[in-house]
Design an enzyme around this catalytic site. Structure first.
Site, short mmCIF file in Angstrom:
data_model
loop_
_atom_site.label_atom_id
_atom_site.label_comp_id
_atom_site.label_asym_id
_atom_site.label_seq_id
_atom_site.Cartn_x
_atom_site.Cartn_y
_atom_site.Cartn_z
N SER A 14 0.76 -1.10 0.18
CA SER A 14 -0.06 0.08 -0.09
C SER A 14 0.96 1.43 -0.23
O SER A 14 1.76 1.42 -0.77
CB SER A 14 -0.89 -0.04 1.17
OG SER A 14 -1.99 1.00 0.93
N ASP A 21 -9.49 -3.58 -5.99
CA ASP A 21 -9.07 -2.67 -5.02
C ASP A 21 -9.74 -1.38 -5.12
O ASP A 21 -9.24 -0.68 -6.25
CB ASP A 21 -7.44 -2.81 -5.13
CG ASP A 21 -6.82 -2.16 -3.75
OD1 ASP A 21 -7.49 -1.39 -2.88
OD2 ASP A 21 -5.62 -2.38 -3.48
N HIS A 72 -8.13 -4.72 -1.60
CA HIS A 72 -7.22 -4.27 -1.08
C HIS A 72 -6.39 -5.45 -0.11
O HIS A 72 -5.15 -5.45 -0.20
CB HIS A 72 -7.28 -3.09 -0.30
CG HIS A 72 -6.10 -2.09 0.00
ND1 HIS A 72 -5.38 -1.48 -0.92
CD2 HIS A 72 -5.63 -1.96 1.29
CE1 HIS A 72 -4.45 -0.84 -0.51
NE2 HIS A 72 -4.48 -0.95 1.00
#
Length: 664
Positions: free
Chosen positions: A516, A602, A636
């Site tokens: 991330s 995501d 995600h």
């Protein structure tokens, strides 16, 4: 600047889907020689995990609530049993507790879906109803339903498109939930009357400032509904008596740019944790009839960051951070405050599962790099820690076979950067090393245990975490010095940590890993010092940050301006971001092997960021190989089932071992 790979942003284009599938095929071919190792690693993870297990029950009202897993099943099962006293029932991992009621079985709810997640599961104060939400794509939009726990019946109530969380009114007749706008920002709070159509739900709050997210919760005392609105740097709280769900929320203190605060109900007063003229936060009290009048209880300290506060009838618990370490402070209603001591030099501790307002015990979660996750009850009367459960690690795991250390690297500006290190005793050094980092949003990567990591340590690898600026490990200033136009400190800190590990004899080849915003870190250090790393693993990586932050229509963008700056309206911010964002700064040089992992659905870091990045690396850079792996039905967090997640981790670990030229 012309973006040659902008066409990859069109998710529904058949050519884009075909491209991603072709990349997956290429990655499978490039890693085909690792298949036997992947299977070995998967079996090691599986073999060390107690597959049929249950959590320590948490007391709420007349029930003990817990979850359990069963061998061969992907998802957890939420359960409860009737309560009798404050001591949790005796745990037997291989069988349900006597009198068990199954509330939600994730395996039944998931069915044959490739992806499944639960966004909220909240039981009404009287224990008769459960509001829960589910998602089957990974896009983090959930459908809410209500279950009657007395009859087992799922009620007709059904509300699609909601966000995480929610809260019950005191009488259980109403449930409050949040929804998102077109940019996937939770901007509205609604009230749903149980048994009524969703079309009749009442909008109780709408946040029009695009920098702010909203959320709703119920105080531990169950006397107040707490509606919070927050940006990255500012917050505002509204309160409503939980027994008056149709009433009007009142503002505690109007938002003031740069002031963050949170409120908890402590019986005859409120507790307020805030940073007004207090960088590391201070704790204050406020009267019930004037919650905006704050009187200091724990004043600000430059060496201690106050993280959270939990109010109970007879005491207050403060979670804090000092010298890179978390801790617990108890403030009795009568008596002197004190801190709970823990024996290990490196650890992480936090309150966990404290649902009851009236209690003489405090539930804590504890772990370190060699101690598996542990659950304690702290007996406030006796002043004793009682170990309730330590996560089982099968296969003869002995923490005495491993050791953990804290090292300090010197950044280019002289700042001392902490590094947490774990390895198996007797490991020959310098050793291949995995260096993990994140470094954004004041999120701290505290010492923690990992079953999967043992497969690396037992093969002679060192695992280290670089606690770089931009995180919160050393207090609020640590975060402030790793954001906006100081963001490059995050990257140079990480490189300094890698160089320190090599220079001090810990590390041979270093493989960097992050996800991330930590994936942005991975891309940035690959540009900054590619020769330092033997390989880079970037998971759901935020590597096309500049283009994303320039587009306010995208999820998270406007709120992110308080983290990265606003390049759309500020030329200096644009120039600074342009100088470090990974995608824009790929050039003609030799890069280490890079593995980028992403998910098609995501909504936080779009799949096209790593797709574009890998394409540009192949076109412009030398070295590699550069691999892209896209989960075509996840979000995600990657794949949702635990066995699927273990296989994904085995895939990544096999690539790390191969790239680091480590023993297999």
């Amino acid at each position: 600047m012309v973006d040659d790979y902008a066409w990859l942003t069109v998710k529904d284009d058949p050519d884009v889907v075909a491209y991603l599938e072709a990349e997956n095929a290429y990655t499978q071919e490039a890693t085909a020689h690792l298949k036997p190792l992947q299977e070995t690693l998967f079996q090691e993870i599986k073999g060390r995990t107690l597959e049929t297990d249950l959590s320590v029950p948490t007391r709420k009202g007349g029930w003990w609530y817990y979850s359990r897993t069963e061998e061969g099943k992907q998802y957890g099962i939420q359960c409860r049993v009737a309560a009798d006293g404050e001591t949790p029932p005796e745990l037997k991992a291989d069988e349900p507790l006597p009198g068990e009621e199954i509330l939600l079985d994730g395996n039944e709810l998931a069915g044959d879906s490739d992806f499944f997640s639960i966004g909220t599961s909240s039981v009404s104060p009287d224990g008769t109803l459960m509001a829960y939400s589910t998602n089957f794509t990974g896009d983090e939009r959930f459908t809410l339903r209500v279950k009657n726990l007395l009859t087992g019946e799922t009620l007709p109530d059904e509300i699609p498109g909601i966000f995480y969380g929610g809260a019950w009114s005191a009488d259980g007749t109403s449930f409050f939930y949040t929804t998102v706008d077109e940019a996937w920002r939770p901007n509205q709070v609604h009230r749903h009357a149980i048994g009524s159509p969703a079309a009749d739900d009442v909008l109780v709050h709408e946040e029009i400032d695009e920098r702010f997210w909203v959320g709703i919760g119920l105080s531990r005392s169950e006397h107040y509904l707490i509606l919070s609105a927050g940006s990255k740097i500012t917050s505002e709280v509204r309160l409503l008596e939980a027994d008056d769900p149709a009433g009007e929320f009142r503002v505690v203190r109007p938002r003031e740019t740069g002031v963050e605060y949170g409120v908890d109900h402590a019986g005859d007063h409120f507790l307020v944790l805030h940073n007004r003229d207090a960088e590391n936060f201070e704790l204050a009290t406020a009267p019930l009839d004037a919650p905006g009048d704050w009187t200091p209880l724990i004043p600000h300290r430059t060496d201690t960051r106050l993280l959270d506060v939990d109010a109970f009838e007879g005491h207050t618990v403060v979670h804090f951070r000092r010298n890179g370490q978390t801790g617990i402070r108890i403030l009795p209603r009568s008596g002197e405050p004190y801190e709970i001591p823990f024996p290990e030099p490196i650890y992480d501790v936090a309150p966990s599962g404290n649902a009851e307002f009236v209690t003489g015990r405090l539930r804590l979660g504890y772990t370190s790099m060699i101690t598996p996750p542990s659950v304690y009850d702290y007996d406030l009367g006796a002043g004793e820690l009682v170990l309730l459960k330590r996560k089982a690690v099968l296969g003869g795991y002995d923490p005495d076979d491993y050791e953990q250390f804290r090292e300090w690297a010197t950044a280019p500006d002289g700042t001392q950067v902490p590094i947490s290190i774990v390895l198996r005793k007797g490991t020959e050094r310098p050793a291949p090393t995995v260096l993990y980092g994140y470094g954004s949003y004041e999120i701290s990567i505290d010492p923690s245990f990992s079953i999967a990591r043992l497969s690396l340590l037992d093969r002679g690898l060192v695992f280290a975490v670089a606690h770089v600026r931009g995180g919160g490990e050393m207090g609020r200033h640590w975060y402030e010095n790793g954001k906006f136009t100081k963001k490059k400190n995050t990257f140079t800190d990480f490189v300094a940590a890698a160089e320190h590990l090599k220079a001090s004899g810990w590390s041979g080849p270093v493989v960097a890993r992050g996800g991330s915003a930590g994936g942005l870190l991975m891309g940035a250090v690959a540009n900054l010092a590619p020769e330092t790393f033997a390989g880079v693993v970037a998971e759901v990586p935020f590597v096309d940050a500049l283009n994303t932050i320039l587009d306010p229509s995208l999820p998270l963008t406007v709120i992110e301006w308080d983290e990265w700056g606003d390049p759309l309206h500020d030329p200096e911010v644009y120039a600074y971001m342009r100088s470090y964002t990974p995608y824009e700064n790929v050039d003609d040089r030799v890069y280490p092997p890079i593995l980028a992992i992403t998910s098609l659905n995501d909504t936080r870091v779009f799949y096209h960021e790593p797709a574009k990045w890998i394409a540009k690396l192949r076109d412009v850079a030398r070295g590699g190989p550069f691999l892209l792996k896209t989960e075509m039905g996840a979000g995600h967090g990657g794949r949702s089932g635990r066995y699927d997640a273990w296989r994904e981790e085995a895939f990544t670990l096999s690539w790390i071992l191969d790239t680091a030229k480590a023993d297999r």
